[in-house]
Design an enzyme around this catalytic site. Structure first.
Site, PDB file in Angstrom:
ATOM      1  NE  ARG A 290      -4.035  -2.122   1.653  1.00  0.00           N
ATOM      2  CZ  ARG A 290      -4.948  -2.591   2.466  1.00  0.00           C
ATOM      3  NH1 ARG A 290      -5.022  -2.145   3.698  1.00  0.00           N
ATOM      4  NH2 ARG A 290      -5.811  -3.489   2.066  1.00  0.00           N
ATOM      5  CD  GLU A 378      -8.897   2.501  11.536  1.00  0.00           C
ATOM      6  OE1 GLU A 378      -9.991   1.981  11.226  1.00  0.00           O
ATOM      7  OE2 GLU A 378      -8.374   3.413  10.879  1.00  0.00           O
TER       8      GLU A 378
END
Lengths: 565, 112
Positions: A290, A378
């Protein structure tokens, strides 16, 4: 008209109802705690989980032999030397148990020859990623957990409840003050233990892949209460977010599973593959990570080789139609309704804010430095270092959620009576405050913040851009003032809600930008154009604390080591 | 190429005493009704109450409204160069403007 505060009391307060929050609630209730599961939107439908159309990385060994230690090695490698090793290890080691629990609860992982199918994804040394067809992983995970939550009487669900500040009794966290959107009333919540499961901060960016309720609330709550954040500079940009043609009813990260299954080709406006110029030969396969992918695409655009809308092309034109249909049948029809025929045209893609590696600093029991305060999912920082391995987000939500629920329930058990909130009066007053009629366009201010983050605190950074962003945040903070604007009052007072959101988002934006400015190197998701090399002396994590409304940065000597492994 | 839709939106907190408000909204073909409502909030009136969280994915299911009398998701309905009449769901309790009480009873907060 002053509104009377409402009150609630519970053993464990869980803030946020994505996968991490719901799993924490389930596990806390199973451990004997009464739970209040609060969400600023609907229960179990917001956050990032429901949007995760892709895959879940887990060393099941169903597709090929595997062991959690291989997953762990890949996670550390992707994290570019900055992973908190004890958190990364927990994620990889306990992932399989959570994935199997989800299987028993009927999530419906895609099967191949009777076993759970596991796909190959960039950064993994073998096929490791489970999924639910078609593009349904996140919604299926959400729905499964929602169903389990609904059956547990000890979990009280409270939607439209937006937590504004944590309550303190000395150094202990003893609940929170919230705005009940449905009535406009402030709410005082007393809790023996509190779990922050509010997800990341992608709403800070103009182009993002998550829900509008991912504005870094939990980070701001933790900071103001006195907890530390870590790795705040590392925002993951998902390289191939959908850009054009305009597509509705689909999440912009949808091309990820397409690439897992079918490869696809990334092309510049000359029709050439370009990733090899950035050191990655794809050859029709999906291998680019990514951080490198985002960098390569933005550099092609910068060099004038971008697509009309400012991205690059992703093409599946070389894939036979029958193969497309076999892999994504119903999705192909949805694309057709949007005027997209993949056999005839490429789509345009560009990096979008997708995930935040940073977050609240916790130990491997999900404890923050403040007694009574835990974090999950997260919202936790550290497990993924400077760059997250694909597929780790849902695994982390489940594993950390489960652990946080256990820890919070155990903490609550040791406390006989909820502490007295010393600061709740202040927060409740702020929630109900009325600064009189001010002509404040909170929606436009929010857009200014998002554009500033996108343009100046995106994947390509420099001291000039970051300093300019900080000046902008200062201006917007001044404009915001000390109290929310008056006016509508009552239920769904949008300007009041956005004012409270901006209060959080500006604080979090400052934390990200100052951490990015301090890190004078390029590593993982942080690409500094003025410091293009990775510097060995920066193989450290940064921590953020708030003192007298000032961001304070500190760093460790080296990332936290795993216990004997 | 930009076109313009006219969104006629119901505003108020009492079903009996609301008002209709009209806004011209510029759009690119393909954009959603939710895009138009968000444009109004940013550029015309930030007090307009709507609810959504996923914006585009049709995952959160929060943005249900009535468009010309028909129940739709604002995020999957496309803007068109015509008058579009947008009202809150008529079979749900009104909260404010386009927001109605859509949460199941077991998920609403009611104090202790």
């Amino acid at each position: 008209m002053p509104v009377e505060p409402m009150h609630a009391e519970t053993d464990v307060l869980v803030i946020g109802s994505g996968a991490a929050g719901m799993y924490a609630a389930i596990e806390a209730a199973r451990s004997g705690a009464q739970v209040l599961l609060a969400d600023r939107s609907l229960i179990g439908r917001g956050g990032a989980t429901v949007m995760a159309q892709m895959t879940v990385a887990v060393a099941l060994g169903a597709e090929t032999p595997d062991h959690w230690s291989h997953h762990y090695d890949d996670t550390l490698k992707a994290g570019r030397g900055l992973c908190d090793q004890s958190l990364a290890r927990l994620l990889c080691e306990e992932g399989p148990a959570c994935i199997r629990a989800m299987d028993e609860w009927g999530v419906g992982w895609a099967r191949k020859d009777g076993h759970i199918a596991q796909a190959m994804a960039p950064g993994h040394d073998r096929p490791r990623c489970a999924y639910v067809d078609f593009l349904n992983t996140g919604p299926a995970v959400s729905k499964t957990l929602r169903t389990v939550v609904n059956k547990i009487g000890a979990i009280r669900r409270a939607g439209d409840l937006c937590v504004v500040d944590l309550s303190r009794d000395g150094g202990d966290i003893v609940g929170a003050a919230a705005l009940h959107l449905g009535s406009g009333a402030p709410v005082a919540i007393g809790a023996k233990a509190t779990v922050i499961a509010t997800g990341g901060l992608t709403r800070l960016y103009r182009r993002n892949s998550a829900s509008a309720n991912m504005g870094g609330d939990g980070y701001a709550l933790a900071l103001r209460a006195g907890a530390a954040l870590t790795d705040m500079e590392f925002v993951q940009f998902f390289p191939i977010g959908h850009l054009a043609p305009r597509l509705i009813g689909m999440d912009p990260i949808m091309w990820d599973p397409f690439r897992y299954k079918l490869g696809g080709r990334l092309l510049n406006n000359r029709g050439e593959e370009f990733t090899q110029s950035y050191g990655v030969v794809e050859d029709g396969k999906y291998v680019i990570t990514r951080d490198t992918g985002s960098y390569a695409i933005l550099k092609e655009v910068e060099a004038g080789r971008g697509s009309p809308h400012g991205g690059v092309y992703l093409s599946f034109q070389h894939v036979p139609e029958a193969e497309l249909r076999a892999a994504f049948g119903p999705v192909i029809d949805r694309l057709a309704r949007n005027g997209i025929d993949l056999t005839r045209m490429p789509v345009e893609v560009a990096p979008i804010a997708h995930y935040h590696m940073g977050g609240i600093a916790v130990d491997d029991a999900m404890r923050t430095g403040l007694p009574g305060l835990f974090a999950a999912g997260e919202a936790v920082g550290g497990a993924n270092g400077a760059n997250r391995l694909s597929g780790n987000a849902v695994t982390e939500a489940l594993v950390f959620g489960r652990r946080a629920g256990q820890s919070a329930a155990a903490h609550a058990k040791r406390i006989s009576k909820v502490g007295r909130a010393a600061n709740a009066g202040e927060a409740l007053a702020l929630i109900a405050a009325d600064a009189g009629p001010r002509d404040l366009n909170t929606a436009a201010m929010l857009q200014t913040l998002q554009s500033t983050m996108q343009d100046d605190v995106g994947p390509l950074r420099s001291a000039g851009k970051l300093t300019r962003a900080l000046a902008r945040f200062y201006d917007v903070t001044q404009e915001l003032g000390a109290l929310p604007p008056g006016g509508a009052g009552g239920a769904f007072d949008m300007r009041r809600l956005e004012w409270l959101d901006l209060r959080n988002m500006l604080l979090v934006a400052r934390a990200v930008t100052q951490a990015a400015l301090a890190r004078q190197e390029t590593r993982g998701a942080q690409q500094r154009e003025d410091y293009p090399r990775t510097s060995p002396e920066w193989a450290v994590n940064q921590f953020v604390n708030l003192r007298d409304d000032k961001i304070e940065l500190s760093r460790n000597a080296a990332p936290a080591e795993a216990a004997a492994s | 190429m930009s076109e313009s839709a006219t969104l006629i939106i119901w505003r108020g907190t009492d079903p009996k005493s609301g008002r209709w408000e009209s806004h011209a909204v510029p759009f690119e073909p393909g954009q959603s009704v939710l895009d138009g409502l968000r444009w109004i909030r940013t550029n015309r009136d930030p007090t307009l109450a709507i609810r959504f969280s996923c914006i585009n994915a049709n995952a959160c299911k929060e943005c249900m409204v009535e468009l010309d009398g028909k129940t739709v998701y604002a995020c999957t309905e496309r803007l068109a160069a015509r008058e579009m009449k947008i009202a809150p769901l008529s079979n749900k309790k009104l909260v404010r403007d386009l927001v109605t009480e859509i949460a199941p009873p077991g998920e609403r907060f009611g104090g202790r």
